[in-house]
Each structure stands twice: as structure tokens, then as C-alpha cells.
Design a protein around this motif. Sequence first.
Motif, PDB file in Angstrom:
ATOM      1  N   CYS A  71      -2.306   6.764   9.146  1.00 30.98           N
ATOM      2  CA  CYS A  71      -1.019   6.683   9.841  1.00 30.98           C
ATOM      3  C   CYS A  71      -0.209   7.953   9.592  1.00 30.98           C
ATOM      4  CB  CYS A  71      -0.242   5.468   9.343  1.00 30.98           C
ATOM      5  SG  CYS A  71       1.317   5.217  10.231  1.00 30.98           S
ATOM      6  N   GLY A  72       0.482   8.393  10.598  1.00 31.33           N
ATOM      7  CA  GLY A  72       1.313   9.583  10.494  1.00 31.33           C
ATOM      8  C   GLY A  72       2.420   9.457   9.460  1.00 31.33           C
ATOM      9  N   ILE A  73       2.882   8.242   9.198  1.00 30.43           N
ATOM     10  CA  ILE A  73       3.965   8.076   8.223  1.00 30.43           C
ATOM     11  C   ILE A  73       3.526   8.547   6.838  1.00 30.43           C
ATOM     12  CG2 ILE A  73       3.523   5.686   7.464  1.00 30.43           C
ATOM     13  CD1 ILE A  73       6.601   5.245   7.760  1.00 30.43           C
ATOM     14  N   THR A  74       2.214   8.539   6.568  1.00 36.07           N
ATOM     15  CA  THR A  74       1.728   9.005   5.265  1.00 36.07           C
ATOM     16  C   THR A  74       2.045  10.479   5.050  1.00 36.07           C
ATOM     17  OG1 THR A  74      -0.486   9.560   6.086  1.00 36.07           O
ATOM     18  CG2 THR A  74      -0.155   7.320   5.245  1.00 36.07           C
ATOM     19  N   ARG A  75       2.183  11.224   6.137  1.00 37.96           N
ATOM     20  CA  ARG A  75       2.483  12.652   6.032  1.00 37.96           C
ATOM     21  C   ARG A  75       3.926  12.911   5.603  1.00 37.96           C
ATOM     22  NH1 ARG A  75      -1.704  10.961   8.928  1.00 37.96           N
ATOM     23  NH2 ARG A  75      -3.342  12.451   9.432  1.00 37.96           N
ATOM     24  N   LEU A  76       4.731  11.858   5.590  1.00 37.51           N
ATOM     25  CA  LEU A  76       6.127  11.996   5.147  1.00 37.51           C
ATOM     26  C   LEU A  76       6.319  11.602   3.691  1.00 37.51           C
ATOM     27  CD1 LEU A  76       7.962  10.547   8.278  1.00 37.51           C
ATOM     28  CD2 LEU A  76       7.561  12.949   7.695  1.00 37.51           C
TER      29      LEU A  76
ATOM     30  N   ALA B  55      13.739  11.735   1.280  1.00 39.34           N
ATOM     31  CA  ALA B  55      15.038  11.602   1.938  1.00 39.34           C
ATOM     32  C   ALA B  55      14.861  11.104   3.376  1.00 39.34           C
ATOM     33  CB  ALA B  55      15.784  12.932   1.917  1.00 39.34           C
ATOM     34  N   LYS B  56      13.864  11.646   4.063  1.00 41.22           N
ATOM     35  CA  LYS B  56      13.598  11.216   5.446  1.00 41.22           C
ATOM     36  C   LYS B  56      13.181   9.748   5.476  1.00 41.22           C
ATOM     37  CE  LYS B  56      13.317  13.762   8.560  1.00 41.22           C
ATOM     38  NZ  LYS B  56      14.399  14.229   9.417  1.00 41.22           N
ATOM     39  N   LEU B  57      12.282   9.358   4.560  1.00 39.63           N
ATOM     40  CA  LEU B  57      11.828   7.967   4.501  1.00 39.63           C
ATOM     41  C   LEU B  57      12.960   7.027   4.084  1.00 39.63           C
ATOM     42  CD1 LEU B  57       8.300   8.506   2.951  1.00 39.63           C
ATOM     43  CD2 LEU B  57       8.814   7.682   5.264  1.00 39.63           C
ATOM     44  N   ALA B  58      13.785   7.452   3.138  1.00 38.67           N
ATOM     45  CA  ALA B  58      14.905   6.618   2.704  1.00 38.67           C
ATOM     46  C   ALA B  58      15.850   6.347   3.873  1.00 38.67           C
ATOM     47  CB  ALA B  58      15.648   7.295   1.557  1.00 38.67           C
TER      48      ALA B  58
ATOM     49  N   ILE C 161      17.276   2.747   2.727  1.00 36.91           N
ATOM     50  CA  ILE C 161      17.269   2.408   1.300  1.00 36.91           C
ATOM     51  C   ILE C 161      17.611   3.671   0.500  1.00 36.91           C
ATOM     52  CG2 ILE C 161      15.577   0.538   1.531  1.00 36.91           C
ATOM     53  CD1 ILE C 161      13.407   2.508   0.588  1.00 36.91           C
ATOM     54  N   PRO C 162      17.979   3.518  -0.764  1.00 33.91           N
ATOM     55  CA  PRO C 162      18.211   4.702  -1.603  1.00 33.91           C
ATOM     56  C   PRO C 162      16.907   5.485  -1.821  1.00 33.91           C
ATOM     57  CG  PRO C 162      19.175   2.733  -2.602  1.00 33.91           C
ATOM     58  CD  PRO C 162      18.340   2.271  -1.451  1.00 33.91           C
ATOM     59  N   ASP C 163      17.031   6.804  -1.991  1.00 30.90           N
ATOM     60  CA  ASP C 163      15.853   7.658  -2.216  1.00 30.90           C
ATOM     61  C   ASP C 163      14.974   7.131  -3.348  1.00 30.90           C
ATOM     62  OD1 ASP C 163      17.142   9.206  -0.334  1.00 30.90           O
ATOM     63  OD2 ASP C 163      17.075  11.059  -1.511  1.00 30.90           O
ATOM     64  N   ALA C 164      15.598   6.610  -4.396  1.00 28.11           N
ATOM     65  CA  ALA C 164      14.855   6.145  -5.577  1.00 28.11           C
ATOM     66  C   ALA C 164      13.952   4.953  -5.277  1.00 28.11           C
ATOM     67  CB  ALA C 164      15.829   5.783  -6.689  1.00 28.11           C
ATOM     68  N   GLU C 165      14.192   4.254  -4.159  1.00 28.31           N
ATOM     69  CA  GLU C 165      13.395   3.074  -3.818  1.00 28.31           C
ATOM     70  C   GLU C 165      12.246   3.372  -2.852  1.00 28.31           C
ATOM     71  OE1 GLU C 165      15.821  -0.221  -2.564  1.00 28.31           O
ATOM     72  OE2 GLU C 165      17.293   0.169  -4.134  1.00 28.31           O
ATOM     73  N   VAL C 166      12.108   4.605  -2.421  1.00 29.95           N
ATOM     74  CA  VAL C 166      11.093   4.952  -1.427  1.00 29.95           C
ATOM     75  C   VAL C 166       9.686   4.615  -1.917  1.00 29.95           C
ATOM     76  CG1 VAL C 166       9.980   6.882  -0.221  1.00 29.95           C
ATOM     77  CG2 VAL C 166      12.462   6.651  -0.194  1.00 29.95           C
TER      78      VAL C 166
END
Length: 186
Positions: free
Chosen positions: A108-113, A118-121, A126-131
Amino acid sequence: MDILDSMLERNKDFAAEHTAAGTLMPSLPLATPNLKATIIGCADMRVDPAHVLGIKQGEALVIRNIGGRITPVVLEELGLLGRIGEVARVVPAGGGEFHLIVFQHTDCGITRLAGDPAKLAHYFQIPDAEVNSKTVTDPRAAVAGDVALLRTIPALPGKWLLSGLVYDVATGLVEVVVPPAPIRPA
């Protein structure tokens, strides 16, 4: 001929053979006998759940987003769809068995992120720490996590079946990661 012209030509062939009028939202206060599932899947063009699972028109509602993930937006969409069904007095699957399916895939392309928390959060709100809890690099863990999240949503009917699938883009096969079970035990 450009791609849009080609699609419009194919649409003429489709329209000559099919119609969806009344299939999903009949105007009468009747149940929808064909609607048996809602599938939450990825926007990846290689992974159309309707095509991969051989779903016929009217059998399932397919919601697609990046990664096929449960996000606040998907939860809002499910709520709005439920409300539309209430207003139209449409009951999924004639009040019988209804299935909510989380459908993700390998490569999946999301794995490249994964390196851009920050982008995923922002995407997951959600907060960056929870990614890291979103396990974007492992589709099986992601499916299990998203199914677990859906089980915590009180607005979803407890008797609905909920499952999680992963499609392998290399083999074309679908693996059941979370077997179908009621969202909440009776």
C-alpha cells in the motif's frame, strides 16, 4: 480519443445493460434486500474491493480512502450513511445479517509515508506520538487495529458482523485476518 471519451463510451455500453434506479435507496419504506455489506477499502486503483470480491451492483457499499483506514472522516461517513438510511426508511439487508468489512492490501502507498509522522498524524487526526499505533507498514496489524477501533463505536449496531481482510496484490488472493463476528457480543 482521450481517457474520458473512452470511459464515456464504456458507460454507454453499461447503461444499455444496467440501471441502478431504486437499487440502493428505494422510494418506498422497504428494506434493501441486496445490500449486505459496507466495505472500507483503499483508494489504490489496483485494489477495487467490488472487483476483487466479485460484488454485484447493489450488494455492498464501498467506501475508499488512502490505506483503507478507519479515520474520523470514515466514521463521520458511516454516521451520515446510517442517518440517510433512517430518513429513507431503508434497513440494510432487510433487517437481517449485515457485514462491515475492513479491506486493506499489501504494498500500500500509505507505507511510504511511515517516515512522515506529521503527515500521518494529520490524516488520522491524532498526535504525532500516536502514529506508531496505526501500524501503517503492516496491513494485517492495521486491519486488526481498525477492526478493534470499530468495536469501540457505540453507534454501530452490535449485531452487525465485522471482519478484516487483506488483499495480496502479488497473488490476487484475499486473506481473512479478523474472522466475521458480531461487533459486540449479545
